[in-house]
Structures are given as structure tokens and as C-alpha cells.
Design a protein around this motif. Sequence first.
Motif, mmCIF file in Angstrom:
data_model
loop_
_atom_site.group_PDB
_atom_site.id
_atom_site.type_symbol
_atom_site.label_atom_id
_atom_site.label_comp_id
_atom_site.label_asym_id
_atom_site.label_seq_id
_atom_site.Cartn_x
_atom_site.Cartn_y
_atom_site.Cartn_z
ATOM 1 N N LEU A 202 -19.753 -9.890 -3.793
ATOM 2 C CA LEU A 202 -18.781 -9.037 -4.462
ATOM 3 C C LEU A 202 -19.255 -7.583 -4.490
ATOM 4 O O LEU A 202 -20.445 -7.303 -4.370
ATOM 5 N N THR A 203 -18.299 -6.686 -4.654
ATOM 6 C CA THR A 203 -18.564 -5.251 -4.637
ATOM 7 C C THR A 203 -17.956 -4.620 -5.887
ATOM 8 O O THR A 203 -16.841 -4.985 -6.283
ATOM 9 N N PRO A 204 -18.670 -3.657 -6.522
ATOM 10 C CA PRO A 204 -18.082 -2.967 -7.683
ATOM 11 C C PRO A 204 -16.823 -2.202 -7.288
ATOM 12 O O PRO A 204 -16.769 -1.562 -6.235
ATOM 13 N N SER A 205 -15.809 -2.277 -8.135
ATOM 14 C CA SER A 205 -14.571 -1.557 -7.868
ATOM 15 C C SER A 205 -14.818 -0.050 -7.930
ATOM 16 O O SER A 205 -15.553 0.424 -8.811
ATOM 17 N N PRO A 206 -14.227 0.723 -7.015
ATOM 18 C CA PRO A 206 -14.460 2.169 -7.017
ATOM 19 C C PRO A 206 -13.832 2.834 -8.240
ATOM 20 O O PRO A 206 -12.819 2.373 -8.773
ATOM 21 N N VAL A 207 -14.440 3.930 -8.642
ATOM 22 C CA VAL A 207 -13.929 4.685 -9.785
ATOM 23 C C VAL A 207 -12.678 5.466 -9.400
ATOM 24 O O VAL A 207 -11.717 5.553 -10.164
ATOM 25 N N ALA A 208 -12.690 6.024 -8.195
ATOM 26 C CA ALA A 208 -11.578 6.867 -7.765
ATOM 27 C C ALA A 208 -11.326 6.673 -6.279
ATOM 28 O O ALA A 208 -12.242 6.360 -5.514
ATOM 29 N N GLN A 209 -10.069 6.848 -5.873
ATOM 30 C CA GLN A 209 -9.665 6.728 -4.479
ATOM 31 C C GLN A 209 -8.669 7.836 -4.154
ATOM 32 O O GLN A 209 -7.906 8.271 -5.014
ATOM 33 N N ALA A 210 -8.673 8.271 -2.918
ATOM 34 C CA ALA A 210 -7.699 9.264 -2.465
ATOM 35 C C ALA A 210 -7.534 9.127 -0.964
ATOM 36 O O ALA A 210 -8.401 8.570 -0.279
ATOM 37 N N GLY A 211 -6.404 9.615 -0.459
ATOM 38 C CA GLY A 211 -6.121 9.432 0.956
ATOM 39 C C GLY A 211 -5.643 10.688 1.646
ATOM 40 O O GLY A 211 -5.262 11.682 1.004
ATOM 41 N N LEU A 212 -5.668 10.629 2.967
ATOM 42 C CA LEU A 212 -5.158 11.694 3.827
ATOM 43 C C LEU A 212 -4.114 11.106 4.764
ATOM 44 O O LEU A 212 -4.294 9.999 5.289
ATOM 45 N N ARG A 213 -3.038 11.841 4.984
ATOM 46 C CA ARG A 213 -2.086 11.515 6.030
ATOM 47 C C ARG A 213 -2.149 12.636 7.056
ATOM 48 O O ARG A 213 -1.883 13.793 6.734
ATOM 49 N N VAL A 214 -2.509 12.255 8.284
ATOM 50 C CA VAL A 214 -2.716 13.272 9.321
ATOM 51 C C VAL A 214 -1.796 12.970 10.500
ATOM 52 O O VAL A 214 -1.826 11.861 11.050
ATOM 53 N N LEU A 215 -0.993 13.950 10.878
ATOM 54 C CA LEU A 215 -0.046 13.800 11.980
ATOM 55 C C LEU A 215 -0.572 14.507 13.220
ATOM 56 O O LEU A 215 -1.193 15.582 13.130
ATOM 57 N N TYR A 216 -0.305 13.907 14.378
ATOM 58 C CA TYR A 216 -0.823 14.434 15.647
ATOM 59 C C TYR A 216 0.290 14.544 16.684
ATOM 60 O O TYR A 216 1.314 13.864 16.612
ATOM 61 N N ARG A 217 0.012 15.390 17.646
ATOM 62 C CA ARG A 217 0.956 15.633 18.740
ATOM 63 C C ARG A 217 1.221 14.369 19.542
ATOM 64 O O ARG A 217 2.341 14.073 19.934
ATOM 65 N N ASP A 218 0.156 13.605 19.796
ATOM 66 C CA ASP A 218 0.289 12.395 20.608
ATOM 67 C C ASP A 218 -0.816 11.414 20.247
ATOM 68 O O ASP A 218 -1.722 11.722 19.458
ATOM 69 N N ALA A 219 -0.719 10.221 20.840
ATOM 70 C CA ALA A 219 -1.676 9.160 20.526
ATOM 71 C C ALA A 219 -3.087 9.528 20.955
ATOM 72 O O ALA A 219 -4.067 9.184 20.277
ATOM 73 N N ASP A 220 -3.220 10.241 22.061
ATOM 74 C CA ASP A 220 -4.553 10.601 22.532
ATOM 75 C C ASP A 220 -5.246 11.529 21.534
ATOM 76 O O ASP A 220 -6.434 11.359 21.251
ATOM 77 N N GLU B 190 -4.911 10.038 -6.444
ATOM 78 C CA GLU B 190 -4.580 8.804 -7.147
ATOM 79 C C GLU B 190 -3.096 8.754 -7.539
ATOM 80 O O GLU B 190 -2.447 9.781 -7.699
ATOM 81 N N GLY B 191 -2.576 7.538 -7.700
ATOM 82 C CA GLY B 191 -1.244 7.388 -8.254
ATOM 83 C C GLY B 191 -0.169 7.193 -7.222
ATOM 84 O O GLY B 191 -0.391 6.629 -6.143
ATOM 85 N N ALA B 192 1.025 7.675 -7.542
ATOM 86 C CA ALA B 192 2.212 7.393 -6.747
ATOM 87 C C ALA B 192 2.097 7.911 -5.326
ATOM 88 O O ALA B 192 2.566 7.261 -4.382
ATOM 89 N N ALA B 193 1.491 9.080 -5.138
ATOM 90 C CA ALA B 193 1.404 9.651 -3.797
ATOM 91 C C ALA B 193 0.581 8.755 -2.878
ATOM 92 O O ALA B 193 0.956 8.504 -1.727
ATOM 93 N N ARG B 194 -0.531 8.244 -3.402
ATOM 94 C CA ARG B 194 -1.371 7.360 -2.597
ATOM 95 C C ARG B 194 -0.666 6.047 -2.320
ATOM 96 O O ARG B 194 -0.717 5.512 -1.205
ATOM 97 N N GLU B 195 0.001 5.488 -3.331
ATOM 98 C CA GLU B 195 0.717 4.228 -3.138
ATOM 99 C C GLU B 195 1.828 4.378 -2.102
ATOM 100 O O GLU B 195 2.072 3.474 -1.298
ATOM 101 N N LYS B 196 2.505 5.517 -2.115
ATOM 102 C CA LYS B 196 3.566 5.775 -1.154
ATOM 103 C C LYS B 196 3.004 5.828 0.263
ATOM 104 O O LYS B 196 3.621 5.347 1.223
ATOM 105 N N LEU B 197 1.810 6.413 0.370
ATOM 106 C CA LEU B 197 1.153 6.515 1.664
ATOM 107 C C LEU B 197 0.927 5.125 2.271
ATOM 108 O O LEU B 197 1.251 4.868 3.428
ATOM 109 N N TRP B 198 0.402 4.209 1.456
ATOM 110 C CA TRP B 198 0.073 2.879 1.965
ATOM 111 C C TRP B 198 1.274 1.961 2.040
ATOM 112 O O TRP B 198 1.272 0.988 2.804
ATOM 113 N N ALA B 199 2.313 2.265 1.280
ATOM 114 C CA ALA B 199 3.533 1.468 1.385
ATOM 115 C C ALA B 199 4.118 1.563 2.787
ATOM 116 O O ALA B 199 4.656 0.582 3.323
#
Length: 461
Positions: free
Chosen positions: A214-232, A311-320
Motif C-alpha cells: 500500500l501507498t500513502p494517499s497524496p496530500v495534493a494533486q494537480a494536472g496539466l492539459r497540453v495541446l499539440y499541433r500533431d501526434a509527433d 484540485e477540485g472541479a477543474a481537475r475532475e473535468k480534465l480526467w472525465a
Amino acid sequence: MTADLPADLADELSRLLGEGWRTDPSTLAAHAQDNSWRRELPAGVALPQSREDVQALVRACRRHGVALVARGAGTGTTGAAVPIKGSIVLSFARMNRILAVRPGDRCAVVEPGVLNGELQQALQPHGLFWAPDPSSAEICSIGGNLACNAGGPRAVKYGTSRDNVLGLMAVTGTGDLIQCGGAYTKDATGYDLTHLLVGSEGTLALIVEATLKLTPSPVAQAGLRVLYRDADAAAQAVSRVMAQPNVPTRLEFMDARSLDLLRLNGADVPEAGAMLLIEADGDHDTLPYLLQSLASAAEGDGMLALDVAMEGAAREKLWAARKALSPALRSVAPGKINEDVVVPVSRIPELVAGVQVLAREHALTIVTFGHAGNGNLHVNILYHPEDADESARAHAALPKVFALTLALEGTLSGEHGIGLAKREFMTQAFTPDTLSVMRSIKQALDPDGILNPGKVLPDVA
């Protein structure tokens, strides 16, 4: 006498298991397939409640030469849990107890029928979690996770099932109970049978108890959404992100077709050639630094936009948006060949480019997304089964996906396993000598070949 079973075996199992021995049509039908949609009715379904039941069941089946196919929740995609004609399905649904949670040792002891989601809920009050998080986490079983070495998005930082198990108790094909590992994190004693059994898809032994790391639950989480011109450009960014010292918690890749599908299904995703979803976890002091390091690595040629979701709604929306992708595939075509190939992270750009070439050559829609931080991408070949020509093109493209993967120093599966779906390609992935060693291990643990026969290893030429 039950169809396809010796009468004395059916009688013995009825006495042994009582209500846990089922031969009624509805139960047989419910255990005839997994999420691969391959199907074969078993001769019976056994639902043991203890390791002693499992031992007695294996010994009885061995005496009569009847195959046993272990089953968790049936969420696998390769046919590993699909019975063969005349076999008995051994369902672990009634062996579903969490035997111990030991916060001081950072481990839990569970039976194989415990659901991943149930375990996570039980661990929350202790501030702990079990790392594997496949898309079916709410409904898949721990035994199934261990059988196919399941992973999920968090595997990039926390590892797959194999990296998060400390010990096992298992019943071999002779009915013997073996114990390996335990509630400790260092072990240089004898052969590592624990990690041999994880990922063996019930072909070597039947796991009846697992001690999980088992692993201790993290205190805080945050994410990035990064858009690119192409798959490469996005694939090149994956290599940069993984080359810097701060490992993301998740690093997911989606190609242009993936983004089109999300928009068609109502997700708020801008136009782009590809997207990365990157997440970090830590404490409140270090998290901003981690995000900045990851964002700097994600920047580069071809990046169109970078958004931070705390944290919160923005992050949840990202992963939804990411979670909505697999269901959205059915809106394109009812037929789907979903393979979870793996290549070294540095070769992801070549894999993505090669898949795009195959899509054009075969005039197919191929959607690519997945756990880029591990080099583990889901290549989804979509087709209409009623269109014979398109169906033929789809199945002709599949061997080329595997050939491309192996040419890039990769392997056939990162988390789904081999089962029936990929066993014919094992001769391309391994040398004859290597496959011979695998068969010798199978022979040692299951000398009569009754445990999930016809799975994983190819037939001897």
C-alpha cells in the motif's frame, strides 16, 4: 450426469461445494465469456469459499483430467477467463474478504474476489491506497488484476500490480498450497515465485490470498492539459517529460481522432492534433515546483496551449474527458480490436507515426491513446463486423501493429495480458528457447495441464 463431466466428479463437487456448485443454464451462460466477447459454455461453475475448497477442487479435477479456468469479475479483454469445452469455471466471487489492513506495515491481506474499488474504499480511512487503477477499477477483482498484471494511469509513478504485491498463497495444478513472500519489502530468499505468478493468467497456480503493498494517499494533486499541433509533437514531449527527474503520477496521450470523439460526445476539448494529460501529486509546498518542472518539459516545438488544473472541479473535468474516451469508441463502429502494446518511451514517436501509416494503408479508423509515460498505448482498430471487406482489413492490420511494436524493441501487452487473443504472436515476441523455459515452468507447477489450458503459450509447432 452433468453434460461433458463424469458423473462421479459432478457428484463429488456437489458434495464438496454444496450451493457453490452450479450447472443451471443461467449460471453457465453468465460465466461463458469475458469482455473480449469470445464465448464458450463451461460444463459447470464452482464457487469455493476457502483455500481448502480450491485445493480439493483442483485435486478432483486432476484425477478426472478436467480443465479449470479461474475467473475474477470477467472484465478482461483477451479471453483469458473464457472456458474451453468441457471445462469448469472456478469463480472467486465468494472468496471476497479483506482479511487484514496493516497500516504500520503498509500492506493489506485480501482474498482474490475482493473488488479493486471495494479495497480502495476500505483503505481511505487509513490514508492509504493500492496503486493499480485500471479503467474497470470499480468492478474488477484483485485476483483478476494480479492474474493479468493490471496497471492503469497511475502505473507511470506507482507501478503495475506486480510492483504492488508483497506475497501470495496459491494452489498449484497438483492441489498443493504454496506460500511466497510476505508483509515485508525486502527479500533475497530463494526464487521469486510471487512475481512469477503475477501475470500468469491462472495458468501456473490459483491465487487464493495476496499481501498487497500500500501507498500513502497524496496530500495534493494537480494536472496539466497540453495541446499539440500533431501526434509527433506530443510524442516528442512525452520523451522530454520522462527524461526529467520529476516523475508524473499520470501521463496520458490522445491522438487527433481521440479528441474528435470526445467533442462528438460533448466534451469541452479544443481543436488540436494531439493532447497530453499530465498529473503530479505531492504536498502543498512541493506540488507547484513539480508542476512547473513538468510544464517546462512539455513545452517545445508544436505545443499549442498549456492549461493548469488544480484540485477540485477543474481537475475532475480534465480526467472525465479521458474516462469518456473508451465508451465513445462505439459511436464510430461497433467492432473494436483493442491492443495495449508497449515500446520504450523514447520510441513512442515512431509507434504513433507507424500506426498512422497503417491506418492510411488499410483505410481504417485507428484511435490511439493511453499511458504514454510507460510507453503503453492502446491501439484501437475500429470496424463494422457486417462489412466483410472492412473486417478483413482490420484483422490484416493487427499483425502489422504487433510487428511494428516488436521492431521498436517493444512487447505485446502492458496490462491486458495474452489470453487467447495474442498467444499466436508469442512466437514472434520470444525465441524458441525462451518459450521452452516457459513451458518447463508450466509443466513443473501444473504437470497435467489442467489450469487454464490453451492460454498464454502458443501451441508447440
